[in-house]
Every structure is written in structure tokens, then in C-alpha cells.
Design a protein around this motif. Structure first.
Motif, short mmCIF file in Angstrom:
data_model
loop_
_atom_site.label_atom_id
_atom_site.label_comp_id
_atom_site.label_asym_id
_atom_site.label_seq_id
_atom_site.Cartn_x
_atom_site.Cartn_y
_atom_site.Cartn_z
N ALA A 126 -26.00 -24.66 -56.94
CA ALA A 126 -24.73 -25.39 -56.83
C ALA A 126 -24.98 -26.88 -56.69
O ALA A 126 -24.20 -27.70 -57.15
CB ALA A 126 -23.95 -24.87 -55.62
N ASP A 127 -26.09 -27.21 -56.04
CA ASP A 127 -26.32 -28.59 -55.58
C ASP A 127 -27.78 -28.94 -55.76
O ASP A 127 -28.55 -28.71 -54.86
CB ASP A 127 -25.88 -28.66 -54.11
CG ASP A 127 -26.04 -30.03 -53.50
OD1 ASP A 127 -26.24 -30.99 -54.23
OD2 ASP A 127 -25.97 -30.11 -52.25
N ASN A 128 -28.26 -29.49 -56.86
CA ASN A 128 -27.46 -30.00 -57.96
C ASN A 128 -28.06 -29.53 -59.30
O ASN A 128 -27.59 -29.89 -60.36
CB ASN A 128 -27.45 -31.54 -57.81
CG ASN A 128 -26.77 -32.31 -58.90
OD1 ASN A 128 -27.45 -32.93 -59.68
ND2 ASN A 128 -25.46 -32.25 -58.97
N GLY A 160 -33.77 -37.94 -53.56
CA GLY A 160 -33.60 -38.09 -52.11
C GLY A 160 -32.14 -38.00 -51.67
O GLY A 160 -31.80 -38.43 -50.58
N GLU A 161 -31.29 -37.38 -52.50
CA GLU A 161 -29.86 -37.36 -52.16
C GLU A 161 -29.62 -36.63 -50.85
O GLU A 161 -28.77 -37.01 -50.06
CB GLU A 161 -29.06 -36.69 -53.29
CG GLU A 161 -27.58 -36.99 -53.25
CD GLU A 161 -26.74 -35.94 -52.53
OE1 GLU A 161 -25.55 -36.17 -52.36
OE2 GLU A 161 -27.29 -34.89 -52.12
N GLU A 162 -30.40 -35.56 -50.62
CA GLU A 162 -30.16 -34.75 -49.43
C GLU A 162 -30.71 -35.39 -48.15
O GLU A 162 -30.55 -34.85 -47.06
CB GLU A 162 -30.75 -33.34 -49.62
CG GLU A 162 -30.19 -32.59 -50.83
CD GLU A 162 -28.71 -32.24 -50.70
OE1 GLU A 162 -28.09 -32.59 -49.68
OE2 GLU A 162 -28.18 -31.63 -51.64
N VAL A 163 -31.41 -36.51 -48.30
CA VAL A 163 -31.84 -37.25 -47.11
C VAL A 163 -31.17 -38.62 -47.09
O VAL A 163 -31.70 -39.59 -46.55
CB VAL A 163 -33.38 -37.37 -47.01
CG1 VAL A 163 -34.00 -36.02 -46.68
CG2 VAL A 163 -34.00 -37.92 -48.29
N ARG A 426 -21.74 -21.40 -51.23
CA ARG A 426 -22.74 -21.42 -50.15
C ARG A 426 -23.72 -22.59 -50.28
O ARG A 426 -24.92 -22.45 -49.94
CB ARG A 426 -23.51 -20.10 -50.05
CG ARG A 426 -22.64 -18.89 -49.86
CD ARG A 426 -21.87 -19.01 -48.55
NE ARG A 426 -20.71 -18.12 -48.56
CZ ARG A 426 -20.70 -16.91 -48.01
NH1 ARG A 426 -21.76 -16.48 -47.38
NH2 ARG A 426 -19.62 -16.17 -48.06
N GLN A 427 -23.22 -23.68 -50.75
CA GLN A 427 -24.01 -24.90 -50.83
C GLN A 427 -24.59 -25.23 -49.45
O GLN A 427 -23.90 -25.12 -48.45
CB GLN A 427 -23.07 -26.02 -51.31
CG GLN A 427 -23.66 -27.38 -51.38
CD GLN A 427 -22.58 -28.41 -51.74
OE1 GLN A 427 -21.41 -28.06 -51.87
NE2 GLN A 427 -22.97 -29.65 -51.89
N HIS A 428 -25.86 -25.63 -49.40
CA HIS A 428 -26.57 -25.98 -48.17
C HIS A 428 -26.79 -24.80 -47.23
O HIS A 428 -27.22 -24.98 -46.10
CB HIS A 428 -25.82 -27.08 -47.38
CG HIS A 428 -25.89 -28.43 -48.02
ND1 HIS A 428 -25.57 -29.59 -47.35
CD2 HIS A 428 -26.23 -28.81 -49.27
CE1 HIS A 428 -25.72 -30.61 -48.17
NE2 HIS A 428 -26.11 -30.16 -49.34
N ALA A 429 -26.49 -23.59 -47.65
CA ALA A 429 -26.62 -22.43 -46.77
C ALA A 429 -27.47 -21.37 -47.48
O ALA A 429 -27.78 -21.51 -48.66
CB ALA A 429 -25.22 -21.88 -46.46
ZN LIG Z 1 -26.19 -31.45 -51.06
#
Ligand SMILES: [Zn+2]
Length: 468
Positions: A126-128, A160-163, A426-429
Motif C-alpha cells: 500500500a505504501d508505497n 527516507g519518507e518513513e523517517v 493495513r498500511q504501517h501495520a
Molecule cells: Zn507510510
């Protein structure tokens, strides 16, 4: 050579299994940007996956060091066909949040694409990775149908989008000329509903702040000192209640948005929230009174208490705690005076009798929103409706937050986001997944969008004609 050929080639990427093969390879790269040891795989994702896919379409690709030392690199790519053609900037991110492998159920793994019915499980689906893989395949479909793109394309990928996208703002700032374009098209976040093709034009911003109430007397016996020494937990609870009431309504005027603009209100008038299968029931009477649920999510601000602490709830003792603290988050739409949040909150707390509470801003990201009446919005809406045969849902902004400020403000681009995920992803899960019909439909509508970008009838073409 026709629009239909481009869409058919895009659908073929799904039906032939090519998209699945690409995704299986990409999901298998554990691009967790929070882990320092991921550095080689973060680099490899850009060089082996994204650059390879773009080089096959005649893009010149370059991996650029992050201006922030020790942070992951960027990929810059471009294919310029002719100066008078419209130029699009495409963006994606190849990093993911932590895999959290132990918590995935049914023997699934974050690093192995597994297809179960319509659900394609894997970290990044889902991401990304799922989303930008759709876009790269759609770009290839248009290239295949036309023998060229028909427009100029620039591509920016980060790892590095998730940080918190370190270095992205500085990169855009320093490469304004090189990244100049007529519009941004990117994909992230969920559609409004699984079966509704969606555009969003920006996102709400987010501001995290910490409140601390402390007793200068230290922790003291609650019998000997209760009643004469202020209790930080009691003070903090009441301070929080002065900021947001027991029904989720923001009580500090300085953190409210301006009135909802009519062109925003009409765009979201018919949207329902929480009506997909698996969505939770909405809390009755929660949030700003007089607004619809969609207005609360897309056109208003919310103040959430994310975490709070005082004493030890597992082992309470009969003492006034020395310290109470809470971390709050303001999600806000454009027009909110969030840059002055600390002063506004401090002044509010002082007025309410809580002058001793310490206020610290810990993180923030700006809100963005392209005017829903902008000509590129109508253009994209028409293109997607032509490809899908469905009406296009237009969200003035996402309820969540994406790093769109550098594109919308620093580069000054109209920003069109076309999500290929859905609210139940369930993005990030654990058990993150993509949905087959959304991916397939996404391939077609992106191919249509890219086809139309090269077909001459764009707001840019009118702009050029006007200037002559
Ligand atoms: Zn994300």
C-alpha cells in the motif's frame, strides 16, 4: 497507436503476471529506512529497481547523495522530449516502515508477496511500492503504445519518507530549476473508498506537541500533602480538557481553521466516511458540531491526545506524582496558524490558569491544498472518468499527512495525487496489502492520464497558446 492500446497494455501488465513479478521482487527488498543497516538495500532499490525500469524508457537516471549526512540517497531521472511539451514531475518512495514480521498472521511474511484472492500481501504493497509500481508500469504502457511518452517527465524518488523525508526539502530548494515542471503527479495514501477512483490535492498537516506539568516539590505523600500541593496529573488533565473537550471539539480558537471554503464544501458534500466493509462505526456526537463527518476529516482540524503518563498505573503509590506529561497531535488544514502554535497554546493555557505547563513542539509538517477549481484538477478528473467509466472522487486534501509542501510550496507545482490503495489496507501495520481490482484499475487510469498528458489538450497547452 491509440489511447485504448495504452490502457490495454497497462491491463496486460496485470493480466500477464508482469506486475506481480515486479512487485514480488520489490517487496522482497527489506527497505526499512529506520534501520541503519538497511543503507545498501535502500541504495539497491533505487539503482536496481527504479533506475532500471526508467532506463528502459529512455530516462537519464542519477542517484544523488542526501544533503543530510548519513541519510538515504535520492534518484533523479528525466526524459525531455521537446521543450514545448508539458512536463510532469513524478514522485515515489521506496522505503517502508518496519516489517514487524512476528505479528503478521496466517504464515504471511512482510518480505514475500502473497496473493490470497483479491489481496496482495507484503510490506509496501500500500505504501508505497504497490503504488509507484503501478505508475511505472502505466508509464511503460504509454511508451509502448506511442513509441515515446508525448510529454516530458522528471522523476524524484526518496528512500527516507518513513523517517520524515530527511533532505527532501533541501533537495527541492537547491534543485528548483532542475525539478521545474507544470504539475506533480504522485500516488500514496488510500482512495476514499475501495471502488471509488480518487484524487487528492494535498494533505492536512500534522503538529506534535508535548505538555509537561511538574511539581517543584517532587513526589509527596498524598495524605500529608494532598490538598495543599498541586497535583501535576490533575493539572494536566484539566489543561487538556481546556484544549479539547470530552466530545473531541477543539476549544482553543487559535488552532481552528478558517471557515470552510465553498469550493471545498461542495467537493466533499456527498462523501461518506466509514462505509467500507471492515470500517469501524463512527462515534456518535464526536467532533466539531454542525459539520458532516467528511468535513471533519477533510476540511477541519482535530486535536488528539496520542499518549499520556503520570505516576505508574501498573503499580500506583499513594503519592502526588512529580510529573505528568501528554503528547498531542494537531491535524490541520491550510489556513491554520500552526507556525505560532507554541505561543498560541501557551497563551491559552495561561488564560485558563495553567501558566506553569511546559509546551514543546516536537515535529510538524505543513498542510497543502491545490485549489479544487484549478484547471489541472478538471483535466485529471475528466481523464480518470474516461478511463474508468466512473465518477472521480476529489478530496481537497488527504486526512493524513504526506510530504507535499516541497512540491506545492517550494517548487510551486499544482499537485495531483492519485492513490492506488484503500482504507482497509493495513498500511504501517501487520498484514499490509494491496487490492487486485484497485491495482488493475489504477494501471488503466494512470495509463489514461499519461496518455492524455501527451495528447495536446492540457491546461499547459492552453497556457502556451495564450502566451504566444
Ligand atoms: Zn507510510
Amino acid at each position: 497507436m491509440s489511447r485504448e492500446t495504452a490502457l490495454n497494455l497497462a491491463f496486460h501488465a496485470f493480466d500477464s503476471g508482469a506486475l506481480r513479478t515486479d512487485l514480488a521482487r520489490r517487496v522482497a527488498l527489506a527497505t526499512e529506512s529506520q534501520r541503519p543497516e538497511s543503507a545498501p538495500v535502500l541504495h539497491a532499490y533505487l539503482s536496481d529497481e527504479v533506475a532500471n525500469a526508467l532506463a528502459a524508457l529512455g530516462f537519464a537516471c542519477e542517484i544523488v547523495e542526501n544533503p543530510v549526512e548519513g541519510m538515504p540517497p535520492f534518484l533523479l531521472a528525466e526524459r525531455i522530449e521537446a521543450p514545448e511539451l508539458p512536463t510532469v514531475l513524478l514522485y515515489g518512495h521506496g522505503d517502508v516502515v518496519g516489517g514487524d514480521a512476528e505479528r503478521w498472521s496466517e504464515g504471511r511474511s512482510p518480505w514475500q508477496l502473497r496473493v490470497e484472492g483479491d489481496r496482495w500481501y507484503g510490506r509496501g504493497m500500500a505504501d508505497n511500492k504497490g503504488q509507484h509500481t503501478v505508475n511505472l508500469a502505466a508509464l511503460a504502457a504509454v511508451f509502448g503504445a506511442r513509441g515515446r511518452l508525448g510529454f516530458n517527465a522528471k522523476v524524484l524518488f526518496e528512500m527516507g519518507e518513513e523517517v520524515g523525508s530527511p533532505g527532501l526539502a533541501a533537495l527541492c530548494e537547491s534543485l528548483r530549476e532542475r525539478l521545474a515542471a507544470d504539475l506533480l503527479i504522485a500516488s500514496d495514501g488510500p482512495r476514499q473508498r475501495a471502488d471509488a477512483p480518487t484524487l487528492f490535492l494535498g494533505s492536512r498537516g500534522a503538529l506534535h506537541f508535548r505538555l509537561r506539568a511538574r511539581s517543584s516539590a517532587g513526589a509527596r505523600h498524598s495524605g500529608n500533602w494532598g490538598g495543599v500541593l498541586a497535583n501535576p496529573a490533575t493539572v494536566l488533565a484539566n489543561a487538556l480538557a481546556s484544549l479539547v473537550d470530552g466530545h473531541g471539539r477543539i476549544r482553543i480558537n487559535g488552532l481552528l481553521p478558517p471557515p470552510i471554503a465553498p469550493q471545498v464544501r461542495t467537493r466533499i458534500a456527498d462523501l461518506e466516511i466509514g462505509v467500507d466493509e471492515g470500517d469501524p462505526d463512527l462515534s456518535p456526537g464526536w467532533g466539531e458540531p454542525g459539520l458532516t463527518p467528511a468535513e471533519r476529516v477533510y476540511a477541519w482540524n482535530t486535536l488528539e491526545v496520542l499518549a499520556m503518563e503520570a505516576g505508574d498505573v501498573r503499580q500506583p503509590v499513594s503519592a502526588i506524582p512529580e510529573l505528568a506529561q501528554a503528547v498531542c497531535q494537531l491535524r490541520f488544514v491550510v489556513g491554520t496558524d500552526w507556525r505560532n502554535a507554541r505561543e498560541l497554546i501557551r497563551a491559552h493555557l495561561a488564560r485558563e490558569g495553567f501558566a506553569d505547563i511546559d509546551v514543546e513542539i516536537e515535529a510538524s509538517g505543513a498542510a497543502t491544498r491545490l485549489d479544487p477549481d484549478h484547471p489541472w484538477v478538471a483535466w485529471a478528473e475528466r481523464s480518470i472518468a474516461t478511463s474508468t467509466g466512473k465518477p472521480t472522487t476529489i478530496l481537497p486534501n488527504l486526512g493524513g499527512t504526506i510530504p507535499n509542501e516541497c512540491f506545492a510550496h517550494t517548487l510551486g507545482l499544482p499537485t495531483i495525487w492519485v492513490p492506488h490503495s484503500y482504507p482497509g489496507c493495513r498500511q504501517h501495520a501487520p498484514n499490509e496489502h494491496g487490492l487486485a481490482p484497485v491495482l488493475r484499475e489504477g494501471l488503466g487510469l494512470m495509463a489514461g492520464l499519461f496518455w492524455d498528458l501527451g495528447s495536446g489538450d492540457t491546461p499547459q497547452a492552453k497556457h502556451v497558446a495564450h502566451a504566444r
